[in-house]
Design a protein around this motif. Structure first.
Motif, short mmCIF file in Angstrom:
data_model
loop_
_atom_site.label_atom_id
_atom_site.label_comp_id
_atom_site.label_asym_id
_atom_site.label_seq_id
_atom_site.Cartn_x
_atom_site.Cartn_y
_atom_site.Cartn_z
N ARG A 1 -3.00 8.65 2.10
CA ARG A 1 -4.06 8.64 3.11
C ARG A 1 -4.60 7.23 3.29
N THR A 2 -4.57 6.40 2.23
CA THR A 2 -5.07 5.03 2.33
C THR A 2 -4.27 4.21 3.33
N PRO A 3 -2.93 4.10 3.21
CA PRO A 3 -2.19 3.34 4.22
C PRO A 3 -2.26 3.99 5.61
N ALA B 1 1.25 3.84 -3.21
CA ALA B 1 0.94 5.26 -3.01
C ALA B 1 2.13 6.13 -3.40
N ALA C 1 0.83 -1.21 0.00
CA ALA C 1 0.00 0.00 0.00
C ALA C 1 0.86 1.26 0.00
N GLU D 1 -1.81 12.60 -1.70
CA GLU D 1 -3.08 12.19 -1.07
C GLU D 1 -3.26 10.69 -1.08
N ALA D 2 -2.57 9.99 -1.98
CA ALA D 2 -2.69 8.54 -2.04
C ALA D 2 -2.18 7.88 -0.77
N GLU E 1 -4.86 5.41 6.89
CA GLU E 1 -6.15 5.02 7.46
C GLU E 1 -6.26 3.52 7.71
N MET E 2 -5.29 2.75 7.23
CA MET E 2 -5.24 1.33 7.56
C MET E 2 -4.80 1.11 9.01
#
Length: 238
Positions: free
Chosen positions: A118-120, A108, A104, A115-116, A122-123
């Motif tokens: 933000r996914t890891p 990103a 992840a 901004e990509a 929020e994991m």
């Protein structure tokens, strides 16, 4: 990268944080050889920035004694006397949660969009430590401020290069167990071979190397991921 460790720190640090330096003494119970990945869950607790067991000295109210029996923990350069940690390179051999977080983060980083990340982020149950500050506003804004490129391209490039490097497992069998990229973060600079120094120069400048050689340790960016897949930090500094 052309960005120096000193430049990174000058652009991002607004508070002072004291970090325990790696202790490579063979007499320390916390520096046993790193044997490789077999990590079972490490829990969700926050650990130190360097992902290592920090020494704790009890506070003392006794100020009358003229004799200081406290060992010197901040010598000019750490003295390496213990076994070298095992350098790892096989991402597929990692616990699946670690593989997922690494993937992840790397995806990103290569996206070109800050901004990509933000996914890891929020994991995680809680945001990772970024730079040398913890919990200071929006994590993405923290990442933007870690270099001079406002679009985040430079910090993404650094993150990608870090994640492409070999890594080590530290604190095996303890709550501080952590996979750390690059392995230089827990490898004495004085022990690097000529090919390993070439690897290091893919990440740093000659000026950075001179500083690290004087300190005896790597001080550029590093990433720490626990065996349960928690992304604990992306930091630079001593």
């Amino acid at each position: 990268m052309s960005l120096s460790a000193g430049a990174c720190l000058a652009s991002q640090v607004t508070t002072e944080r004291i970090i325990t330096l790696p202790d490579y003494s063979a007499s320390s119970p916390d520096t046993s050889p790193i044997l490789g990945p077999n990590g079972e869950g490490s829990g969700g607790s926050r650990i130190s920035i360097d992902g290592e067991i920090t020494s704790e000295t009890p506070d003392s109210d006794d100020t009358d004694s003229d004799i200081d029996d406290t060992p010197d923990m901040l010598s000019d350069q750490p003295v390496f006397t213990g076994p070298l940690p095992t350098i790892m390179s096989d991402i597929d051999a990692l616990p699946m949660p670690v593989q997922n977080m690494h993937k992840a983060l790397y995806r990103a980083a290569l996206s070109g969009t800050i901004e990509a990340l933000r996914t890891p982020i929020e994991m995680n149950e809680m945001p990772p430590i970024l730079g040398l500050e913890e919990g200071q506003g929006d994590p993405i804004e923290q990442l933007r401020q870690m270099t001079s490129a406002p679009d985040g391209a430079e910090i993404l490039a650094i993150l990608a290069e870090i994640l492409e490097s070999n890594f080590v497992l530290i604190g095996q069998g303890t709550p501080q167990e952590m996979y750390v990229w690059p392995y230089f973060a827990h490898y004495p600079v004085s022990a690097l071979t000529a090919p390993q120094r070439v690897e290091l120069f893919r990440l740093i400048t000659s000026g950075d190397y001179e500083e690290m050689d004087a300190l005896g340790q790597y001080i550029f960016f590093r990433v720490g991921i626990a065996p349960d897949g928690t992304w604990h930090y992306f930091v630079a500094g001593e």
